[in-house]
Design a protein around this motif. Structure first.
Motif, PDB file in Angstrom:
ATOM      1  N   SER A  15      29.777 -57.412  16.741  1.00  0.00           N
ATOM      2  CA  SER A  15      28.768 -56.632  15.834  1.00  0.00           C
ATOM      3  C   SER A  15      27.744 -57.493  14.899  1.00  0.00           C
ATOM      4  CB  SER A  15      29.416 -55.767  15.017  1.00  0.00           C
ATOM      5  OG  SER A  15      30.073 -54.800  16.002  1.00  0.00           O
ATOM      6  N   ALA A  16      28.334 -58.479  14.213  1.00  0.00           N
ATOM      7  CA  ALA A  16      27.932 -59.379  13.327  1.00  0.00           C
ATOM      8  C   ALA A  16      26.654 -60.152  14.180  1.00  0.00           C
ATOM      9  CB  ALA A  16      28.601 -60.049  12.702  1.00  0.00           C
ATOM     10  N   LEU A  17      27.326 -60.787  15.166  1.00  0.00           N
ATOM     11  CA  LEU A  17      26.635 -61.724  15.965  1.00  0.00           C
ATOM     12  C   LEU A  17      25.474 -60.862  16.672  1.00  0.00           C
ATOM     13  CD1 LEU A  17      29.191 -63.502  17.977  1.00  0.00           C
ATOM     14  CD2 LEU A  17      27.856 -64.510  16.086  1.00  0.00           C
ATOM     15  N   SER A  18      25.440 -59.591  16.853  1.00  0.00           N
ATOM     16  CA  SER A  18      24.380 -58.762  17.486  1.00  0.00           C
ATOM     17  C   SER A  18      23.079 -58.832  16.760  1.00  0.00           C
ATOM     18  CB  SER A  18      24.783 -57.565  17.984  1.00  0.00           C
ATOM     19  OG  SER A  18      25.144 -56.893  17.136  1.00  0.00           O
ATOM     20  N   VAL A  19      23.280 -58.842  15.475  1.00  0.00           N
ATOM     21  CA  VAL A  19      22.163 -58.785  14.735  1.00  0.00           C
ATOM     22  C   VAL A  19      21.883 -60.010  13.831  1.00  0.00           C
ATOM     23  CG1 VAL A  19      22.514 -56.322  14.000  1.00  0.00           C
ATOM     24  CG2 VAL A  19      23.658 -58.335  12.463  1.00  0.00           C
ATOM     25  N   GLY A  20      22.199 -61.406  14.630  1.00  0.00           N
ATOM     26  CA  GLY A  20      21.832 -62.623  14.237  1.00  0.00           C
ATOM     27  C   GLY A  20      22.662 -63.294  12.926  1.00  0.00           C
ATOM     28  N   LEU A  21      23.713 -62.918  12.797  1.00  0.00           N
ATOM     29  CA  LEU A  21      24.465 -63.240  11.466  1.00  0.00           C
ATOM     30  C   LEU A  21      25.713 -64.311  12.364  1.00  0.00           C
ATOM     31  CD1 LEU A  21      25.316 -60.358   9.391  1.00  0.00           C
ATOM     32  CD2 LEU A  21      23.482 -61.894   9.052  1.00  0.00           C
ATOM     33  N   PRO A  22      25.448 -65.373  11.990  1.00  0.00           N
ATOM     34  CA  PRO A  22      26.553 -66.563  12.365  1.00  0.00           C
ATOM     35  C   PRO A  22      27.821 -66.239  11.734  1.00  0.00           C
ATOM     36  CG  PRO A  22      25.003 -67.793  10.989  1.00  0.00           C
ATOM     37  CD  PRO A  22      24.556 -66.245  10.985  1.00  0.00           C
ATOM     38  N   VAL A  23      28.833 -66.213  12.234  1.00  0.00           N
ATOM     39  CA  VAL A  23      30.237 -66.041  11.737  1.00  0.00           C
ATOM     40  C   VAL A  23      31.168 -66.801  11.654  1.00  0.00           C
ATOM     41  CG1 VAL A  23      30.027 -63.326  12.560  1.00  0.00           C
ATOM     42  CG2 VAL A  23      31.005 -64.912  14.176  1.00  0.00           C
ATOM     43  N   LEU A  24      32.092 -66.714  10.680  1.00  0.00           N
ATOM     44  CA  LEU A  24      33.371 -67.771  10.838  1.00  0.00           C
ATOM     45  C   LEU A  24      34.472 -66.740  11.080  1.00  0.00           C
ATOM     46  CD1 LEU A  24      32.849 -69.809   7.540  1.00  0.00           C
ATOM     47  CD2 LEU A  24      32.313 -70.420   9.890  1.00  0.00           C
ATOM     48  N   SER A  60      33.703 -75.514   6.555  1.00  0.00           N
ATOM     49  CA  SER A  60      32.922 -74.804   7.620  1.00  0.00           C
ATOM     50  C   SER A  60      31.465 -74.238   6.888  1.00  0.00           C
ATOM     51  CB  SER A  60      33.868 -73.882   8.246  1.00  0.00           C
ATOM     52  OG  SER A  60      34.705 -74.232   8.909  1.00  0.00           O
ATOM     53  N   LEU A  61      31.897 -73.549   5.690  1.00  0.00           N
ATOM     54  CA  LEU A  61      30.592 -73.179   4.854  1.00  0.00           C
ATOM     55  C   LEU A  61      29.721 -74.065   4.512  1.00  0.00           C
ATOM     56  CD1 LEU A  61      32.311 -70.463   2.704  1.00  0.00           C
ATOM     57  CD2 LEU A  61      30.672 -70.097   4.567  1.00  0.00           C
ATOM     58  N   LYS A  62      30.151 -75.230   4.225  1.00  0.00           N
ATOM     59  CA  LYS A  62      29.274 -76.507   3.729  1.00  0.00           C
ATOM     60  C   LYS A  62      28.405 -76.866   5.177  1.00  0.00           C
ATOM     61  CE  LYS A  62      31.393 -78.330   0.007  1.00  0.00           C
ATOM     62  NZ  LYS A  62      32.278 -79.583  -0.808  1.00  0.00           N
ATOM     63  N   SER A  63      29.248 -76.996   6.236  1.00  0.00           N
ATOM     64  CA  SER A  63      28.637 -77.336   7.396  1.00  0.00           C
ATOM     65  C   SER A  63      27.324 -76.435   8.054  1.00  0.00           C
ATOM     66  CB  SER A  63      29.409 -77.639   8.562  1.00  0.00           C
ATOM     67  OG  SER A  63      30.631 -78.527   8.309  1.00  0.00           O
ATOM     68  N   LEU A  64      27.714 -75.195   7.947  1.00  0.00           N
ATOM     69  CA  LEU A  64      26.807 -74.196   8.179  1.00  0.00           C
ATOM     70  C   LEU A  64      25.428 -74.251   7.303  1.00  0.00           C
ATOM     71  CD1 LEU A  64      28.750 -70.898   8.803  1.00  0.00           C
ATOM     72  CD2 LEU A  64      27.174 -72.357  10.408  1.00  0.00           C
ATOM     73  N   LEU A  65      25.807 -74.380   5.874  1.00  0.00           N
ATOM     74  CA  LEU A  65      24.590 -74.510   5.070  1.00  0.00           C
ATOM     75  C   LEU A  65      23.848 -75.958   4.966  1.00  0.00           C
ATOM     76  CD1 LEU A  65      26.433 -72.651   2.146  1.00  0.00           C
ATOM     77  CD2 LEU A  65      24.650 -71.758   3.713  1.00  0.00           C
ATOM     78  N   THR A  66      24.425 -76.845   5.513  1.00  0.00           N
ATOM     79  CA  THR A  66      23.680 -78.346   5.210  1.00  0.00           C
ATOM     80  C   THR A  66      23.381 -78.880   6.460  1.00  0.00           C
ATOM     81  OG1 THR A  66      25.968 -79.356   5.231  1.00  0.00           O
ATOM     82  CG2 THR A  66      25.007 -78.838   2.948  1.00  0.00           C
ATOM     83  N   ALA A  94      23.008 -68.241  15.221  1.00  0.00           N
ATOM     84  CA  ALA A  94      22.473 -66.905  15.136  1.00  0.00           C
ATOM     85  C   ALA A  94      22.006 -66.604  16.365  1.00  0.00           C
ATOM     86  CB  ALA A  94      21.683 -66.784  14.043  1.00  0.00           C
ATOM     87  N   GLN A  95      21.147 -67.551  17.074  1.00  0.00           N
ATOM     88  CA  GLN A  95      20.649 -67.216  18.312  1.00  0.00           C
ATOM     89  C   GLN A  95      21.435 -66.982  19.473  1.00  0.00           C
ATOM     90  OE1 GLN A  95      17.187 -66.264  18.769  1.00  0.00           O
ATOM     91  NE2 GLN A  95      18.517 -65.512  20.715  1.00  0.00           N
ATOM     92  N   GLN A  96      22.472 -67.758  19.357  1.00  0.00           N
ATOM     93  CA  GLN A  96      23.551 -67.914  20.608  1.00  0.00           C
ATOM     94  C   GLN A  96      24.501 -66.874  20.420  1.00  0.00           C
ATOM     95  OE1 GLN A  96      25.065 -72.014  19.442  1.00  0.00           O
ATOM     96  NE2 GLN A  96      25.360 -72.053  21.882  1.00  0.00           N
ATOM     97  N   GLY A  97      24.561 -66.323  18.982  1.00  0.00           N
ATOM     98  CA  GLY A  97      25.206 -65.269  18.871  1.00  0.00           C
ATOM     99  C   GLY A  97      24.742 -63.985  19.470  1.00  0.00           C
ATOM    100  N   VAL A  98      23.570 -63.744  19.273  1.00  0.00           N
ATOM    101  CA  VAL A  98      22.757 -62.654  19.751  1.00  0.00           C
ATOM    102  C   VAL A  98      22.785 -62.619  21.087  1.00  0.00           C
ATOM    103  CG1 VAL A  98      20.274 -61.729  19.852  1.00  0.00           C
ATOM    104  CG2 VAL A  98      21.149 -62.408  17.781  1.00  0.00           C
TER     105      VAL A  98
END
Length: 121
Positions: free
Chosen positions: A13-22, A56-62, A71-75
């Motif tokens: 559900s989160a991926l479908s709207v473009g949110l990357p998830v942990l 993981s959060l640091k990697s996503l942000l940096t 996000a695109q792969q998730g969609v």
């Protein structure tokens, strides 16, 4: 035991709207989804401790482009779980089942005697 069977519905559900998830690494569905989304390093999406979550959060942000890419792969991946995609799979499966049940040659190998009650004469 429940970890083996938990579906990844919330993650999708989160991926479908473009949110990357942990995701939690104990769920098999999350492991499979992480391997699809980030095949080179799926564990970045599956932190198993507070320290790994922070990492993981640091990697996503940096990491340049990582969040956008995920996000695109998730969609794209979430489309496989859409109502249209699932309905299409059921239609294909049911049409194959219907063809098999109405086609004597589809159900039984050549030379096998078919029960008379299975097919109208």
């Amino acid at each position: 035991e429940c970890f083996r069977y938990k579906p990844s519905t919330r993650a999708v559900s989160a991926l479908s709207v473009g949110l990357p998830v942990l995701m939690h690494g104990r769920y098999n569905a999350h492991k499979e989804l992480a391997a699809i989304l980030h095949p080179k390093k799926p564990n970045i999406l599956l932190p198993t401790s507070v320290e790994r979550l922070i990492s993981s959060l640091k990697s996503l942000l940096t990491t340049p482009g990582l969040m956008t890419s995920l996000a695109q792969q998730g969609v794209d991946e979430a489309r496989r779980y859409s109502l249209t995609a699932i309905a299409s799979k059921y239609v294909k499966l049911l049409s194959k089942t219907t063809q098999l049940s109405t086609s004597p040659s589809g159900l039984y190998p050549q030379g096998v005697i078919r029960p008379r009650s299975s097919f109208p004469s």
